[in-house]
Motif scaffolding. Sequence first.
Motif, mmCIF file in Angstrom:
data_model
loop_
_atom_site.group_PDB
_atom_site.id
_atom_site.type_symbol
_atom_site.label_atom_id
_atom_site.label_comp_id
_atom_site.label_asym_id
_atom_site.label_seq_id
_atom_site.Cartn_x
_atom_site.Cartn_y
_atom_site.Cartn_z
ATOM 1 N N ALA A 107 0.797 -1.223 0.000
ATOM 2 C CA ALA A 107 0.000 0.000 0.000
ATOM 3 C C ALA A 107 0.830 1.274 0.000
ATOM 4 O O ALA A 107 1.842 1.364 -0.642
ATOM 5 C CB ALA A 107 -0.935 -0.008 1.205
ATOM 6 N N ALA A 108 0.336 2.243 0.706
ATOM 7 C CA ALA A 108 1.052 3.507 0.804
ATOM 8 C C ALA A 108 2.324 3.310 1.594
ATOM 9 O O ALA A 108 3.140 4.203 1.722
ATOM 10 C CB ALA A 108 0.182 4.538 1.486
ATOM 11 N N SER A 160 4.547 1.224 0.748
ATOM 12 C CA SER A 160 5.616 0.721 -0.106
ATOM 13 C C SER A 160 6.783 1.698 -0.058
ATOM 14 O O SER A 160 6.600 2.902 0.054
ATOM 15 C CB SER A 160 5.125 0.540 -1.532
ATOM 16 O OG SER A 160 4.679 1.758 -2.047
ATOM 17 N N GLY A 161 7.961 1.140 -0.155
ATOM 18 C CA GLY A 161 9.145 1.976 -0.054
ATOM 19 C C GLY A 161 9.572 2.192 1.383
ATOM 20 O O GLY A 161 10.566 2.839 1.647
ATOM 21 N N LEU A 162 8.815 1.654 2.296
ATOM 22 C CA LEU A 162 9.188 1.783 3.706
ATOM 23 C C LEU A 162 9.729 0.447 4.202
ATOM 24 O O LEU A 162 9.279 -0.608 3.770
ATOM 25 C CB LEU A 162 7.968 2.156 4.550
ATOM 26 C CG LEU A 162 7.215 3.435 4.193
ATOM 27 C CD1 LEU A 162 6.155 3.702 5.237
ATOM 28 C CD2 LEU A 162 8.163 4.602 4.119
ATOM 29 N N ALA A 211 9.080 1.066 9.673
ATOM 30 C CA ALA A 211 8.404 2.315 9.324
ATOM 31 C C ALA A 211 6.986 2.032 8.847
ATOM 32 O O ALA A 211 6.049 2.773 9.165
ATOM 33 C CB ALA A 211 9.197 3.051 8.256
ATOM 34 N N GLN A 270 4.852 1.474 11.754
ATOM 35 C CA GLN A 270 4.622 2.734 12.446
ATOM 36 C C GLN A 270 3.519 3.537 11.755
ATOM 37 O O GLN A 270 2.615 4.068 12.402
ATOM 38 C CB GLN A 270 5.923 3.529 12.423
ATOM 39 C CG GLN A 270 6.106 4.418 13.598
ATOM 40 C CD GLN A 270 7.496 5.031 13.580
ATOM 41 O OE1 GLN A 270 8.241 4.919 12.614
ATOM 42 N NE2 GLN A 270 7.843 5.679 14.652
ATOM 43 N N VAL A 271 3.590 3.585 10.409
ATOM 44 C CA VAL A 271 2.577 4.309 9.648
ATOM 45 C C VAL A 271 1.213 3.654 9.831
ATOM 46 O O VAL A 271 0.203 4.325 10.049
ATOM 47 C CB VAL A 271 2.966 4.362 8.152
ATOM 48 C CG1 VAL A 271 1.813 4.892 7.319
ATOM 49 C CG2 VAL A 271 4.181 5.223 7.957
ATOM 50 N N LEU A 313 -0.232 4.483 13.170
ATOM 51 C CA LEU A 313 -0.751 5.848 13.191
ATOM 52 C C LEU A 313 -2.097 5.933 12.479
ATOM 53 O O LEU A 313 -3.044 6.549 12.983
ATOM 54 C CB LEU A 313 0.262 6.782 12.529
ATOM 55 C CG LEU A 313 -0.167 8.233 12.396
ATOM 56 C CD1 LEU A 313 -0.271 8.878 13.759
ATOM 57 C CD2 LEU A 313 0.801 9.007 11.527
ATOM 58 N N LEU A 314 -2.188 5.269 11.320
ATOM 59 C CA LEU A 314 -3.432 5.316 10.550
ATOM 60 C C LEU A 314 -4.555 4.610 11.294
ATOM 61 O O LEU A 314 -5.707 5.018 11.256
ATOM 62 C CB LEU A 314 -3.222 4.690 9.169
ATOM 63 C CG LEU A 314 -2.350 5.510 8.230
ATOM 64 C CD1 LEU A 314 -1.981 4.707 7.004
ATOM 65 C CD2 LEU A 314 -3.058 6.783 7.813
ATOM 66 N N LYS A 315 -4.191 3.541 11.975
ATOM 67 C CA LYS A 315 -5.192 2.795 12.730
ATOM 68 C C LYS A 315 -5.717 3.636 13.900
ATOM 69 O O LYS A 315 -6.915 3.657 14.170
ATOM 70 C CB LYS A 315 -4.580 1.495 13.240
ATOM 71 C CG LYS A 315 -5.631 0.485 13.593
ATOM 72 C CD LYS A 315 -5.141 -0.940 13.493
ATOM 73 C CE LYS A 315 -6.316 -1.817 13.847
ATOM 74 N NZ LYS A 315 -6.253 -3.164 13.392
ATOM 75 N N HIS A 316 -4.810 4.301 14.535
ATOM 76 C CA HIS A 316 -5.191 5.207 15.615
ATOM 77 C C HIS A 316 -6.126 6.286 15.080
ATOM 78 O O HIS A 316 -7.164 6.604 15.666
ATOM 79 C CB HIS A 316 -3.921 5.834 16.207
ATOM 80 C CG HIS A 316 -4.175 6.984 17.124
ATOM 81 N ND1 HIS A 316 -4.574 6.801 18.423
ATOM 82 C CD2 HIS A 316 -4.119 8.314 16.915
ATOM 83 C CE1 HIS A 316 -4.737 7.987 18.985
ATOM 84 N NE2 HIS A 316 -4.478 8.923 18.091
ATOM 85 N N PHE A 317 -5.753 6.821 13.920
ATOM 86 C CA PHE A 317 -6.531 7.860 13.249
ATOM 87 C C PHE A 317 -7.936 7.350 12.934
ATOM 88 O O PHE A 317 -8.927 8.060 13.084
ATOM 89 C CB PHE A 317 -5.787 8.233 11.969
ATOM 90 C CG PHE A 317 -6.432 9.304 11.157
ATOM 91 C CD1 PHE A 317 -6.228 10.630 11.478
ATOM 92 C CD2 PHE A 317 -7.215 8.985 10.064
ATOM 93 C CE1 PHE A 317 -6.810 11.622 10.728
ATOM 94 C CE2 PHE A 317 -7.794 9.975 9.306
ATOM 95 C CZ PHE A 317 -7.591 11.298 9.643
ATOM 96 N N ALA A 318 -8.030 6.084 12.531
ATOM 97 C CA ALA A 318 -9.326 5.517 12.143
ATOM 98 C C ALA A 318 -10.168 5.164 13.363
ATOM 99 O O ALA A 318 -11.333 5.531 13.457
ATOM 100 C CB ALA A 318 -9.111 4.273 11.285
ATOM 101 N N LEU A 339 -11.134 0.932 9.084
ATOM 102 C CA LEU A 339 -10.002 0.740 8.184
ATOM 103 C C LEU A 339 -10.458 -0.243 7.117
ATOM 104 O O LEU A 339 -10.952 -1.303 7.426
ATOM 105 C CB LEU A 339 -8.810 0.133 8.920
ATOM 106 C CG LEU A 339 -7.735 1.077 9.407
ATOM 107 C CD1 LEU A 339 -6.823 0.330 10.351
ATOM 108 C CD2 LEU A 339 -6.956 1.645 8.275
ATOM 109 N N ARG A 344 7.711 9.367 1.383
ATOM 110 C CA ARG A 344 6.387 8.747 1.432
ATOM 111 C C ARG A 344 5.686 9.139 2.732
ATOM 112 O O ARG A 344 4.509 9.464 2.765
ATOM 113 C CB ARG A 344 6.572 7.225 1.366
ATOM 114 C CG ARG A 344 5.380 6.483 0.923
ATOM 115 C CD ARG A 344 5.139 6.650 -0.556
ATOM 116 N NE ARG A 344 3.765 6.306 -0.866
ATOM 117 C CZ ARG A 344 2.968 7.069 -1.593
ATOM 118 N NH1 ARG A 344 3.389 8.199 -2.077
ATOM 119 N NH2 ARG A 344 1.738 6.688 -1.841
ATOM 120 N N GLU A 382 -1.655 3.109 -3.905
ATOM 121 C CA GLU A 382 -0.376 2.399 -3.877
ATOM 122 C C GLU A 382 0.550 2.892 -4.962
ATOM 123 O O GLU A 382 0.138 3.230 -6.056
ATOM 124 C CB GLU A 382 -0.588 0.912 -4.042
ATOM 125 C CG GLU A 382 0.724 0.190 -4.077
ATOM 126 C CD GLU A 382 0.558 -1.303 -4.093
ATOM 127 O OE1 GLU A 382 1.554 -2.003 -4.167
ATOM 128 O OE2 GLU A 382 -0.585 -1.751 -4.025
#
Lengths: 252, 157
Positions: free
Chosen positions: A6-7, A9-11, A15, A18-19, A22-27, B12, B136, B155
């Motif tokens: 997903a978003a 990628s590249g991490l 990391a 961690q992202v 954070l997103l889960k907390h946000f949701a 989510l 990112r 993505e």
Amino acid sequence: MCPDAAATSGLDSFAAKQVMKLLKHFAHDGGNTVLFTVHQPSSNIFTSFDQLILLHKGQVMHQGSVDTIGEDYERYGYPVPNWYNPADWVIDVAQENSMEDLQKSEHGFFADAPKDLLLPIVNKNDVIAPVVVQSNDSVSSWKELVMLQQREIVSLHRNPVPILINVGVTGTLSCIFGVIFLDVGRQDRSDFSVIQSQLGAIVNILISTLMGQSNPAMLTFSKDRPVFLREYSTDHYTVIPYFLAKLGTEVS
Amino acid sequence: MVCPTSALVMSLLGLFFFASKQKETSLFQTLAGRVPTSSKLQVEGQIYLGALPFNPRVREHRKMIAYVAQEDALHETSTPREALLFSARLRLPKSMKDEDCREVAERTLIKLGLESCADTLIGGRFLKGISGGEKRRVSIGVELTAKPSLIFLDERK
């Protein structure tokens, strides 16, 4: 390591986690909704989703909770093998079986009619406030202009190379033109070829003034375009402050 | 601002797409209101948010959604801290004080683990800067600072 998640990628996996956290907390704590498109998430990313919609050739193949994916696929006749990432398995099933096989009624894929799809997700009995955002809570155009101008000036300081190239190129070209048309203006105008040279000199000066300004703009256009499109569509600013800020930078 | 999505049971949501990359992006862009009006793409059907019709082309509606695109489009000569602050100052309501904007940006930086590169230039093709993964995260952070109700994460190809 999750090269395709997903978003994220590249991490690296830390990391990415961690992202996701954070997103889960946000949701969950913020009462917001997060939509991901994913191709092949690692199992830890996959299990952190709540709901899953599986699209295959433009149709909804399966949708439901991620927690029950095992039971759901067993019911469909394609149980997830032991120690297998369910995210990989759902892709394998979709790609290794023909559309006709999957659509057979005993399997139960593609079962839900589109209009019923969102029903388990959206409870229509919930009282939902109208979608209204107060329109007067945006910052003023003046502040947008100030912020943009500030950023442009800082940018000039940090990366002066484009402006130096601009000055250098325009200066060199002007010198060359100057040598070519040296003293043309002082010559006797009774000769027609002298008038031609004088006209040529004026045209050259005008062209170099124009091109000297537009060349760097053309170079930065491809770089600035995606940034502008993103920031404009997410309502950072409107067009007029952006234009004025750019103009202000060019002039200075 | 009322938060209509709090009524959503879903929180989510993972979407899997096997259709071609282009179709997937079109669907996502349509939902996020990113399809240009000049495009030949025909959009049929109605988008609902909660149980109410939602038009992402309307600026007031779009303010509630954030969209992290496939490609990072960040201002190269800013630092991550400045990028987040820029987004916070321009997109949070006018009533937010400058210190509050700063705090939102700072908190997001810490949560995304960007403290170590917070003052390094983002950089680009000809300018040395932070790593791809950090970029990112900055892209995500820029959207998170605006406190949207709905986030779209597309993505990378």
